[in-house]
Design an enzyme around this catalytic site. Sequence first.
Site, PDB file in Angstrom:
ATOM      1  N   GLY A  14       0.874  -1.053   0.233  1.00 39.53           N
ATOM      2  CA  GLY A  14       0.032  -0.040  -0.077  1.00 39.53           C
ATOM      3  C   GLY A  14       0.880   1.170   0.032  1.00 39.53           C
ATOM      4  CE  LYS A  20       1.479  -4.991   8.599  1.00 40.28           C
ATOM      5  NZ  LYS A  20       2.570  -5.445   7.905  1.00 40.28           N
ATOM      6  CB  THR A  26      -5.738  -1.234   5.159  1.00 37.00           C
ATOM      7  OG1 THR A  26      -4.880  -0.536   4.740  1.00 37.00           O
ATOM      8  CG2 THR A  26      -6.659  -0.739   6.193  1.00 37.00           C
ATOM      9  CG  ASN A  28      -3.540  -0.980   0.191  1.00 38.25           C
ATOM     10  OD1 ASN A  28      -3.250  -1.266   1.266  1.00 38.25           O
ATOM     11  ND2 ASN A  28      -3.581   0.500  -0.328  1.00 38.25           N
ATOM     12  CD  GLU A  78      -6.067   1.957   2.107  1.00 32.87           C
ATOM     13  OE1 GLU A  78      -5.403   1.518   3.262  1.00 32.87           O
ATOM     14  OE2 GLU A  78      -5.709   2.992   1.706  1.00 32.87           O
ATOM     15  CG  HIS A  83      -8.469 -13.878  11.802  1.00 35.71           C
ATOM     16  ND1 HIS A  83      -8.972 -14.717  12.655  1.00 35.71           N
ATOM     17  CD2 HIS A  83      -7.088 -14.404  11.374  1.00 35.71           C
ATOM     18  CE1 HIS A  83      -8.115 -15.675  12.689  1.00 35.71           C
ATOM     19  NE2 HIS A  83      -7.095 -15.601  11.949  1.00 35.71           N
ATOM     20  CE1 TYR A  90       1.604  -5.443   1.848  1.00 38.38           C
ATOM     21  CE2 TYR A  90       2.922  -6.614   3.268  1.00 38.38           C
ATOM     22  CZ  TYR A  90       2.168  -5.445   2.974  1.00 38.38           C
ATOM     23  OH  TYR A  90       2.276  -4.322   3.656  1.00 38.38           O
ATOM     24  NE  ARG A 103     -16.544   6.330   8.839  1.00 38.21           N
ATOM     25  CZ  ARG A 103     -15.563   6.728   8.468  1.00 38.21           C
ATOM     26  NH1 ARG A 103     -15.680   7.378   7.100  1.00 38.21           N
ATOM     27  NH2 ARG A 103     -14.263   6.496   8.674  1.00 38.21           N
TER      28      ARG A 103
HETATM   29  P1  ADP Z   1       0.390  -1.240   3.327  1.00 33.75           P
HETATM   30  O1  ADP Z   1       0.584   0.211   3.451  1.00 33.75           O
HETATM   31  O2  ADP Z   1       1.210  -2.162   2.534  1.00 33.75           O
HETATM   32  O3  ADP Z   1      -1.180  -1.871   3.004  1.00 33.75           O
HETATM   33  P2  ADP Z   1      -0.352  -1.728   6.020  1.00 33.75           P
HETATM   34  O4  ADP Z   1       0.207  -1.147   7.173  1.00 33.75           O
HETATM   35  O5  ADP Z   1      -1.700  -1.278   5.767  1.00 33.75           O
HETATM   36  O6  ADP Z   1       0.664  -1.752   5.052  1.00 33.75           O
HETATM   37  O7  ADP Z   1      -0.647  -3.559   6.303  1.00 33.75           O
HETATM   38  C1  ADP Z   1      -1.069  -4.270   5.459  1.00 33.75           C
HETATM   39  C2  ADP Z   1      -0.796  -5.589   5.094  1.00 33.75           C
HETATM   40  O8  ADP Z   1      -0.693  -6.228   6.537  1.00 33.75           O
HETATM   41  C3  ADP Z   1      -1.425  -6.537   4.439  1.00 33.75           C
HETATM   42  O9  ADP Z   1      -1.181  -6.288   3.086  1.00 33.75           O
HETATM   43  C4  ADP Z   1      -1.283  -7.944   4.865  1.00 33.75           C
HETATM   44  O10 ADP Z   1      -0.374  -8.400   4.387  1.00 33.75           O
HETATM   45  C5  ADP Z   1      -1.067  -7.509   6.456  1.00 33.75           C
HETATM   46  N1  ADP Z   1      -2.174  -7.796   7.432  1.00 33.75           N
HETATM   47  C6  ADP Z   1      -2.028  -8.756   8.480  1.00 33.75           C
HETATM   48  N2  ADP Z   1      -3.154  -8.909   9.167  1.00 33.75           N
HETATM   49  C7  ADP Z   1      -4.053  -8.113   8.447  1.00 33.75           C
HETATM   50  C8  ADP Z   1      -5.521  -8.084   8.548  1.00 33.75           C
HETATM   51  N3  ADP Z   1      -6.107  -8.557   9.766  1.00 33.75           N
HETATM   52  N4  ADP Z   1      -6.256  -7.446   7.556  1.00 33.75           N
HETATM   53  C9  ADP Z   1      -5.506  -6.610   6.659  1.00 33.75           C
HETATM   54  N5  ADP Z   1      -4.022  -6.837   6.564  1.00 33.75           N
HETATM   55  C10 ADP Z   1      -3.494  -7.614   7.167  1.00 33.75           C
HETATM   56 MG    MG Z   2      -2.811  -0.742   3.816  1.00 31.79          MG
END
Ligand code: ADP
Ligand code: MG
Length: 151
Positions: A14, A20, A26, A28, A78, A83, A90, A103
Amino acid sequence: KSLPYFCRGEVIRGFGRGSKELGIPTANFPDSVVDNLPADISTGIYYGWASLSNGDVYKMVMSIGWNPYYKNTKKSMETHVIHTFKEDFYGEILSVVMVGYIRPERSYDSLGKMLISVRPYDVIEAKVSWTTQSTPQKKLFKEDNFFTPVA
Ligand code: ADP
Ligand code: MG
């Protein structure tokens, strides 16, 4: 309107928003998935079901927003899966069905606020929606063939 909306695609890196670190990672979707969205779909927060390749089906909360990388001319999708996973996923295929709308996208008044797509409050709201706005039909999408792993 456009719900339920089914889609799936690879989980890509993302925007490095640090979601995180804030407790709400989230996953992407790539542009190819975003580009298939109905053009008139509203930005905002949605809830529904999600699963990873061959995995269980979990509740999810998704943000459809304007993508800062394209100067907000394209959308982004996103998904936060409700869980706790042991590892990042990824490159895996994420399947989702959006069943309800929570919303609209917030109108952001500062750059700082714009960095966060899904907030802790949205996760709570999604869970609440499952008890207050839910229908047997929405629950049944969990069993949809869409989520049946292909051998
Ligand atoms: P990015 O900017 O790369 O999207 P994030 O901080 O949003 O980084 O973290 C997203 C990544 O976290 C996801 O691509 C996935 O690999 C991992 N992940 C672990 N647990 C979850 C979850 N419960 N929901 C979504 N993504 C998760
Ligand atoms: Mg993300």
